[in-house]
Structures are given as C-alpha cells and as structure tokens.
Design an enzyme around this catalytic site. Structure first.
Site, PDB file in Angstrom:
ATOM      1  N   HIS A   1       0.849  -1.183   0.000  1.00 37.24           N
ATOM      2  CA  HIS A   1       0.000   0.000   0.000  1.00 37.24           C
ATOM      3  C   HIS A   1       0.893   1.243   0.000  1.00 37.24           C
ATOM      4  CE1 HIS A   1      -2.404  -3.286   1.686  1.00 37.24           C
ATOM      5  NE2 HIS A   1      -3.447  -2.667   1.155  1.00 37.24           N
TER       6      HIS A   1
ATOM      7  N   HIS B   1      -4.630   3.992  -3.057  1.00 41.69           N
ATOM      8  CA  HIS B   1      -4.606   3.252  -1.792  1.00 41.69           C
ATOM      9  C   HIS B   1      -3.676   2.048  -1.856  1.00 41.69           C
ATOM     10  CE1 HIS B   1      -6.179   1.228   1.839  1.00 41.69           C
ATOM     11  NE2 HIS B   1      -6.084   0.122   1.113  1.00 41.69           N
TER      12      HIS B   1
ATOM     13  N   GLU C   1     -17.481  -4.775  24.939  1.00 38.64           N
ATOM     14  CA  GLU C   1     -16.631  -5.966  25.013  1.00 38.64           C
ATOM     15  C   GLU C   1     -15.432  -5.873  24.066  1.00 38.64           C
ATOM     16  OE1 GLU C   1     -20.828  -7.134  26.120  1.00 38.64           O
ATOM     17  OE2 GLU C   1     -19.906  -6.051  24.454  1.00 38.64           O
TER      18      GLU C   1
ATOM     19  N   HIS D   1     -27.879 -16.134  25.267  1.00 34.90           N
ATOM     20  CA  HIS D   1     -26.802 -15.948  26.235  1.00 34.90           C
ATOM     21  C   HIS D   1     -26.063 -17.240  26.575  1.00 34.90           C
ATOM     22  CE1 HIS D   1     -28.663 -12.087  26.572  1.00 34.90           C
ATOM     23  NE2 HIS D   1     -27.961 -11.711  27.626  1.00 34.90           N
TER      24      HIS D   1
END
Length: 671
Positions: free
Chosen positions: A35, A265, A414, A476
């Site tokens: 890149h 890019h 999380e 869960h």
C-alpha cells in the site's frame, strides 16, 4: 497540490519526508504488492512528529518511558519501516526494506510487534491500533500514579485512517478514552477522503471532528503537508487535559498520477508512475538510495531521545534497590515471587473446606488473595461486575480522580475492552484481566485473536459458560464458543471444575508472558472435586486422572468444568455395575497437547472405551476420544448439538441429555 511549492517552501523538511515516500515506492514496487498511498500522504506528519515531538531513542526502542507510536492504519506499514531504517534502527536494515513482504524478513505486510521491537502493536485489522492505544494510555496513567512522573510520563501517538474511524470498535475506544480524559493520547487522522472503493462519501458522511468532540476529546485540524501547521496542531494537542484528535488533511499517493484516487490506496508499481512521481519529488537517486545528508539528518532524529533516556535512567537509579527491582519485575512481565505459595495456600484451604460455589465465585476468591500481592493486576468488566465477580475490595475504581485505582468500568464495550487490554499488556507494567459473559466472546473475538497473534498475556474472564446459566436462554448460552476459542493458536482456554482448578488456572495465566488465557467459568454452583490437597499444579498438565478405576479399567470419562461432577456421578453408577471407570479432568486441551507423548498415553491409555462430556459442541474432542485408533475407536460424546433454551439449569441439563445417566448409558452401549 503544488509539489514544487512545497519543496521550495520547506526544502529540508521536504527532503526528509520525500525519503519516506521514495523508499515506499521502491519497496512496494519490488514486492509487487503493498500500500503506497498512505505513507506517501502521511510522510509530512510522521516527519514532524518524530523530529519535533516523539520522545524516542532508536538505540533503545523498548525503553519504558518512551513515547509510543501506533500505526493503526497498518496497511501503510512502509511508513514505519522507512522511519526506522532512516533513523538507524538495528533491526530494520536496508536489506529488510528491499525484501518488504518476503518470507523470513521482519518487514511484513502489516507491522508485527513480535518481529520488530520498535513496533508497539500489530495492526492491519482497521480500528484495532486505535483501540489498543486507549490501553496504552490507560497503562501510562496507572503507572504514573504508582511510580510518579519522574519514572512514567509519556505520550501515545496514533496514526489512524478513515477505515479505522469507520470500524465500530473505534467508537467504543474513543468514548472510553474521552470518559477517562486520557490526555496523553493523541490521534492523528489521515483525512484523505479515499477508501478502496472510492471516495469516503460513498459510504460515510460522519463529521468526525464533532463525533470526537461529543465523546470528550479536544479536536484540531491542520494541513497535513505543511510542517509548521502540523507542529502547531500537535503542540496544541499536547497542552489539553483530554485526549486529542488532529484531522490532518492530506492527499493519498501525493504527487503521483494516482493522487486522490482509490488506485492510490494500493500498490503503485508501474515503472513510469514511479519514475514520474520521483521526478515530481526532485528525487534523483536510484532505487533504495537515500542521499547521505538526508540519512544523517534522520539518524540525528533517531538519537533525539538519548539524553531523555539517560536522564530517566538516573531517576530510576535514585530509587531504592527494592523499588528498582520491583519496577523491573513488573515491566518484564514476571509474576510476584509470592504467587505460587499464595495459590498453594488457598488450594490447601479449599480442599479442606470443600465449598460448593460457582467457578465465577471461585475466580473472585482467587483474585482476593492474588490482587494484594501483584500490584500490576488491573481488572474490569463490560458492565457485568457483579456477575463476572472480577472486582475485589482492594482494587479501587480507576477514574479521573483516582488514577491509582486498578478496576475499570468499561461499559457495554466488550470489543473495546479486549482491545484496550491488549494495549495495556503490550505497554508493559500492567497485567490486565476483564470479564463478560462467555457468549459475548463473539463481540470481543477480533481482539482476542490479536491477543494470541501478538503474544499479549491478557486474561479473559468469561463467565456463564454453558446452558448452565439457565433462564436467560439461547441468546446468552454459549454452545460453539469453547470450540472456537480452542481452535485459536496460542490461546490457553481453561475450563476449571472447581475452586482448586480455578486457582491453578489463574496461577498459570499470571505466569504467562506470551500467551493469553481464557477462563470459562460457571454461573451455577459446583462441588469441590479436588478434596485431596496436592501442591503440584495439575491444571498445568492440561488433563489428569481425577479418579481412577477400581478393578479392571474398562472405560475412561473425559470432562471439563461443570461436567466433571457429572462424570464422577456416572463413574459411581458404572463401578456399581462392575465397569472399572477412570475420570479424567480436562481443564485445558492446549496444555494437555503440550505434554510429552508418554504422559498423554498414561492419562489416556489404549484399550478402554472413551466418553467425553461437555455442555458444548463435540468439535475438538475427537482427537482425544479416538486417539491412535481413529474412526475405529469405541467412543462417544455427550454434549450439545444445537442451541439451548430458556429454563432453569437443572431442567436444561435433563432435556439436553447431559446427565450422569446419559454418560453411563453411553459407556454401556460401547462395551
């Protein structure tokens, strides 16, 4: 963009930045991949940062009080490799630059912390470096409070791209950093308006300055190709009492025919394009050649931090010998000397009293004796403190007015929590652990994988580890998660059966310096199965004989966690029928596989039928069930093959057939 005007206005700066650009073009062209655009666009920002602001000594890239530089936009790795080569880094030589992205070289496609000392964190998955930086900045705050500004006082600088800011983890990270006022954190946003698909506007219209400002950051803007303006913005950012974001307006693939396009890019390898671009830069040397005067100027920049390091060494030397030794210990990642004896004493007490508690509670009991003797532990939870049992009384809450606090409320983040813990572990001097429900490992998964890849010894406290959590239901209840985690290289997954095994797992997790750990812990109460005290850490063997057969050994039951008590109950039934049965507790498949073949064969000898029981999917168990006999082996598995349901835990185990009766029946069917 008038390249000639830039060259004329700041010739000395231009030549240093052009060296980064030219090396990038050469390396990407030689590799025929990479890149080019980001290093070409951010070369001016990087040059000003290292020349004017970074506290960095290239001769000591792991000096504890250095400023940290994180290239969150890791695809632009030639930026950091060019910088390191130009400054005289011992690892990144010209040969490394010439062999960019090749087998056996340190100059990987994306920066790898375990290959290069001066690379703080592995980046490439966008947003991760930015999220890691929050952990770096948190670790700096904690250590500064513990050791004073004389010993710990440094900044964390991040180069992030549009992609980093689009990834969801970026919002978790910047919100946490803003709430904690991490004023030593400065993000330099490569605001070039281009992604792989085209203009950023195709997919995103966010006002990033307002977004960061709304999250509690100070925001600045600068012309990313004007060294004076860049210097002004960084200087202003360093003076704030909040984290700062600087929007650096740049041109991707500056000076090339691919400038400001999606093509810019990626890999710019066309011979004519490279030639024309270098001509625009006024760069007349051959491939991989840097004029001696420019290289000399860069090497002087690499030595800028040498005096600061020497001064710091003097200040460290002024501490008492005990304090110096403790600082060096925690920075090395070594555990406290008292760890083993402290865990051993707790094990002896537990074996004698035999409590029946959930292993999440067991974990809290262990932390209550470990946290006081290891001041480097730093706990937290993703808004589940009371459920994860991760906070002990001595820690104190880490906040703006209590930087000595060693417990952080991460909020419902999380992924951000896991990524921040990676940053803390990589910064050094902090042993992070954090909790959530096992099922929400899904949210944290990208960062957990990077913990393993980067060899960052983070401890994940994952509670409510099966259908045993009960009424909350299948959303869960983890089913496939243990298999997913066990499939991850360099990740130790512990599923302890009781408090004794939990203590042993914590001991191993805190001793680890290159492997992260997952503790899969129960919601429901479990009996103590290790009622005979043994000083040896049996969990370190991965699996061991918990109860052997009376009489001829005809069956072996393999179990982990909450199902060990089920295996023991099944053994009683089978022994009553004259079927000699061994029970093997299996807290860690990874550590068992690491044992020598002789030990593994002693625990799992050929001959007896084998049945494994675990409240998860079968995947991963067959290597232990089939052993050397392969598909002809007489074996079975009692566990889950579908999602769970909402009901009390006891009913769920009955309905899904994870019972002592079912295990005993499976054995009888095989004999």
């Amino acid at each position: 963009m008038d390249i000639a005007a830039l060259r004329e206005k700041h010739p000395a700066h231009w030549n240093k930045a052009a060296a980064i650009r030219a090396l990038t073009l050469d390396a990407v062209q030689a590799a025929n991949s990479g890149h080019s655009g980001m290093p070409m666009g951010m070369a001016d920002v990087a040059t000003v940062l290292f020349e004017k602001h970074m506290k960095f000594d290239v001769a000591a890239p792991e000096w504890p009080d250095r400023d940290r530089f994180i290239l969150s936009a890791g695809h632009g790795s030639m930026l950091i490799y060019s910088l390191l080569y130009l400054m005289g880094d011992a690892e990144i030589t010209l040969d490394q630059i010439k062999n960019f992205r090749q087998w056996g070289y340190k100059t990987a496609g994306h920066p790898e912390n375990f290959l290069v000392k001066a690379v703080e964190t592995t980046t490439g998955p966008l947003g991760q470096g930015l999220a890691n930086s929050v952990g770096f900045a948190l670790a700096e705050e904690v250590q500064r409070a513990q050791w004073s500004k004389k010993i710990v006082d440094h900044h964390t600088y991040v180069i992030a791209g549009d992609g980093c800011l689009m990834e969801g983890v970026s919002q978790e990270a910047i919100a946490l950093a803003g709430r904690q006022k991490l004023s030593k954190l400065i993000v330099l946003w490569d605001n070039n308006g281009i992604t792989i698909d085209g203009k950023v506007a195709l997919s995103d219209g966010t006002d990033q300055l307002k977004r960061f400002e709304a999250s509690g950051w100070s925001v600045f803007s600068c012309d990313g190709h004007d060294p004076e303006d860049i210097d002004r913005a960084i200087t202003a950012a360093k003076a704030t009492d909040t984290p700062s974001m600087i929007a650096c307006t740049t041109h991707i693939a500056l000076g090339s025919s691919a400038q400001d396009t999606a093509k810019g890019h990626g890999a710019l390898t066309d011979v004519q394009l490279v030639r024309d671009t270098k001509e625009a830069y006024g760069w007349t040397t051959g491939p991989f050649e840097v004029p001696a005067d420019v290289k000399s100027e860069w090497e002087a920049i690499g030595k800028r931090g040498a005096q600061a390091r020497a001064d710091w060494q003097q200040r460290l030397g002024a501490l008492s010998a005990t304090r110096q030794a403790e600082f060096e210990r925690i920075m090395s990642g070594a555990p406290a000397k008292k760890l083993v004896s402290t865990v051993r004493a707790l094990k002896k007490q537990i074996s004698a009293s035999a409590p029946k508690v959930a292993t999440r509670k067991s974990s809290e009991m262990v932390l209550e004796v470990i946290n006081p003797i290891m001041q480097e532990t730093f706990g937290g939870s993703a808004d589940l403190t009371g459920s994860n049992n991760t906070k002990t009384a001595d820690l104190g809450i880490h906040d703006i007015d209590n930087r000595k606090g060693r417990y952080l409320h991460y909020g419902i983040r999380e992924h951000g929590m896991a990524a921040a813990m990676n940053g803390m572990a990589l910064h050094g001097g902090v042993k992070p652990y954090g909790g959530t429900f096992m099922c929400f490992t899904d949210y944290a998964r990208p960062a957990v994988r990077l913990s393993a890849l980067m060899r960052a010894p983070v401890t994940y406290v994952m509670t409510h580890d099966s259908i045993g959590l009960g009424e909350d239901g299948p959303t869960h209840q983890p089913v496939e998660h243990l298999a997913m985690l066990r499939a991850t290289p360099n990740l130790n997954v512990f599923r302890p059966a009781d408090t004794v095994e939990t203590a042993e797992a914590w001991e191993l997790a805190l001793q680890s310096q290159a492997t992260p750990s997952v503790l899969a812990l129960s919601r429901q109460n479990l009996p103590t199965v290790r009622t005979e005290h043994k000083s040896k850490n049996l969990t370190a063997q991965g699996a061991y004989v918990l109860a052997d057969a009376d009489g001829k050994r005809m069956a072996i039951l393999l179990a982990s966690g909450s199902e060990v008590e089920i295996a023991l109950a099944a053994r009683e039934q089978l022994q009553a029928d004259g079927i000699g049965t061994r029970v093997v507790s299996f807290p860690s498949q990874e550590l068992f596989l690491a044992q020598d073949e002789a030990y593994r064969k002693r625990v799992l000898p050929a001959g007896p039928v084998r049945v494994a029981v675990e409240a998860g999917v079968r995947m991963g168990w067959d290597r232990f069930l089939m052993g050397e006999r392969g598909k002809s082996a007489k074996c079975d598995f009692v566990g889950m093959d579908r999602f769970g349901a909402s009901a009390p835990a006891e009913r769920l185990f009955e309905e899904f057939g994870i019972t002592a009766d079912a295990v005993a029946a499976a054995v009888r069917a095989l004999i």
